[in-house]
Design an enzyme around this catalytic site. Sequence first.
Site, PDB file in Angstrom:
ATOM      1  N   ASP A 268       3.199  21.009  -6.520  1.00 60.88           N
ATOM      2  CA  ASP A 268       3.959  21.788  -5.554  1.00 60.88           C
ATOM      3  C   ASP A 268       3.033  22.073  -4.365  1.00 60.88           C
ATOM      4  O   ASP A 268       1.828  21.756  -4.391  1.00 60.88           O
ATOM      5  CB  ASP A 268       4.531  23.061  -6.179  1.00 60.88           C
ATOM      6  CG  ASP A 268       5.784  23.529  -5.438  1.00 60.88           C
ATOM      7  OD1 ASP A 268       5.955  23.169  -4.261  1.00 60.88           O
ATOM      8  OD2 ASP A 268       6.587  24.274  -6.020  1.00 60.88           O
TER       9      ASP A 268
HETATM   10  C1  BGC Z   1       8.645  24.708  -3.257  1.00 57.44           C
HETATM   11  C2  BGC Z   1       9.223  23.390  -3.695  1.00 57.44           C
HETATM   12  C3  BGC Z   1       9.475  22.517  -2.493  1.00 57.44           C
HETATM   13  C4  BGC Z   1       8.185  22.354  -1.731  1.00 57.44           C
HETATM   14  C5  BGC Z   1       8.297  21.450  -0.541  1.00 57.44           C
HETATM   15  C6  BGC Z   1       7.473  24.550  -2.293  1.00 57.44           C
HETATM   16  O1  BGC Z   1       7.092  25.752  -1.728  1.00 57.44           O
HETATM   17  O2  BGC Z   1       8.247  25.438  -4.396  1.00 57.44           O
HETATM   18  O3  BGC Z   1      10.407  23.595  -4.423  1.00 57.44           O
HETATM   19  O4  BGC Z   1      10.023  21.282  -2.887  1.00 57.44           O
HETATM   20  O5  BGC Z   1       7.751  23.624  -1.277  1.00 57.44           O
HETATM   21  O6  BGC Z   1       9.026  22.008   0.486  1.00 57.44           O
END
Ligand code: BGC
Length: 703
Positions: A268
């Site tokens: 993530d």
């Molecule tokens: C979130 C994810 C997301 C990623 C990219 C993160 O902060 O937890 O769910 O896909 O950002 O935007």
Amino acid sequence: MSPHDRHADRIEELLSQMTLEEKAGQLNQEPSTVDVPIDMVEKGLVGSLICANSAYAGTDRQARVRAAALNELQRVAVERSRLGIPLLFARDVIHGHRTVGPIPLGQAASFWPEGVRRLAQIAAREARADGIHWTFTPMLDIARDPRWGRIAEGFGEDPHLASVMAEAVVRGFQESGLHTMSGMAACAKHYVGYGTAEGGRDYNTGEITPTTLENVYLPPFRAAAKAGVATVMAAFIEFDGKPATANGEILNGILRRRWGWDGVIVSDWNAVAELVHHGVAEDLAHAARLAILAGVDIDMAGGAYWRHLPELVRAGKVPQEVLDEAVRRVLRLKAACGLFDDPYTPEDAALVEIPDEHRTAARELARRAIVLLQNKGGLLPLRPGTRIGLVGPLANPAVRETFFGTWTLDGEEQDMTDILSALRSHPGPKEVWHALLPDEAVAQARLCDVVVAVVGEWRHRSGEDNSTTTLDLPPGQTELLQYLGKIGTPLVAVVAAGRSLALEPVLEAADAVLFAFHPGLESGPAIVDVLMGDAEPGGRLPVTFPRCLGQVPIYYNHKNTGRPVPNFRYRYVDRPDSPQFPFGFGLTYTAFEFRDLSVQWDPDGLRASVTVANTGGRDGEEVVQLYVRDDVASISRPVKELKAFRRVAVPAGGEVRVELTVPRNDLGFLDGEGRLHLEPGTFTVWVGPNSAEGLEARFRFEP
Ligand code: BGC
């Protein structure tokens, strides 16, 4: 032959030519479409781009992406980097692209996987035309705490429902082929247990026992893996002292070795670097080492891999084969997306207008995502020829964008019809008045025949990093409903939200209550369809609704305990222990009766059939739900578990015989090591309209 098989030799050849820096570059995902580090792309230090400018993309406004701009970047990678390896473009296309559907929690409420698959297919087509190859959906986190704002992004509290929806989304995005203009790589996230964040506070630590992990949190991911999801995202969370990003037991162990899944694992946002904050890594280099050894292939926006993997390999701290294998997986994904055949996107393919069939798909799904919770005196659907007063903060056409819900990066407000316009263009009402301010609303309520008050959460009150300490409506809204309720004019409350709420005072104040998990682009027309009776309120709750926050966590598939109701009772002294509404609940405009349940066990599994009769005066749809309980097992099992469901249409006065099957292995359970146990013994089965009602039968399971 699939594109990645066709390019197998090219991938090996590239691997043999790449420097350690270029290899680490393939595993580096840079954020932003605005400040792209061109020099890094030229040096081969960027493998993929996430087209978002912040870690809060679901809440922050994001620049639109266009194929022409992405092609320009692609040209830098293909023409100006030494090996010419194309970039992979990713973006969060979560519940639609330009055609925004209901938030995933609403999609789950539809109990309609076919409609969910169709929405994903449309999203793939629209996003691919903008040049995006990879989306970070579906989110498969089972959530039992509505304070957690990210409950909006997932399919609710039930592992079976979430598993069915996982497969539907993966198929929708991927089944036409990742390399086609109607396919994209999907990403099952957040692996795993992210929904257990203590206190519902996003990013918080969780506590998960091994059997709960196996039987509750892992199943939707297993379903996605089985459906061939191309990628998986490791969760931010830690449990048992192990941040998921560095947890080799769940990444390499369960995903890759146990399930034999061979896709790409991405971290993530910044999660590799955050291993330092977790206190399991000394510095960025140590964090990079832990993550790659655990099985994370791509470092999203953390900068740890490209900075440190080369030196870690040179120092013998990360085996060369581990790096190579991760790069191989990324190159295979690029090949599967067709990038080695044609890395560019046609620049004339982007959507100009939303096609009618996309709108229709979003509207049909939205109608089925709206749940009728209360309908005193059959107030709904509204009779034709009435004077309607449309009031409440969310009835304001200026805030219609709120109905998009969280994680809407590409929906456009001007594509939406607000509720007021939809109601005014409907031939049913005699007149539609609208009041913006509470005092005007009260004045109008005294004069009209029925008041429709639209209340609820604005779009950024749920989603990432938007946890709450209350499940009440936002300030002032309950008071408005209570005041309107006292006037004596029949009152309909339409509640739009990104989570389940504690609705006791709303149910007291209003005669009828419709609950809409933010239904997306077609919210206005779909809500009016349901209000006016052009469509049934088709949704059923994908989460248990508590009476008050103090009951949380409350979910239907709990354990019996040693002191169950009605014997000793494990209970509260100040409130009933039952929820406000059980999982699976939703009223209809007609009436259904369940009759003649028969269950049969054969070595392949359970077969149940039941007659569903529509005894009301309107055609309608029922969601037939089958629950089982393993009466006695070597470990205690939940009081009920959903194992099958079917949405069926039954004409007024008609009946249908509905067959439901449960495969044999779905009647077993997993132990803490993931071993399937199929234990002989009696099972209770219920088939009915929700998790609290239904016909009951028993059978003996002989595996
Ligand atoms: C979130 C994810 C997301 C990623 C990219 C993160 O902060 O937890 O769910 O896909 O950002 O935007």
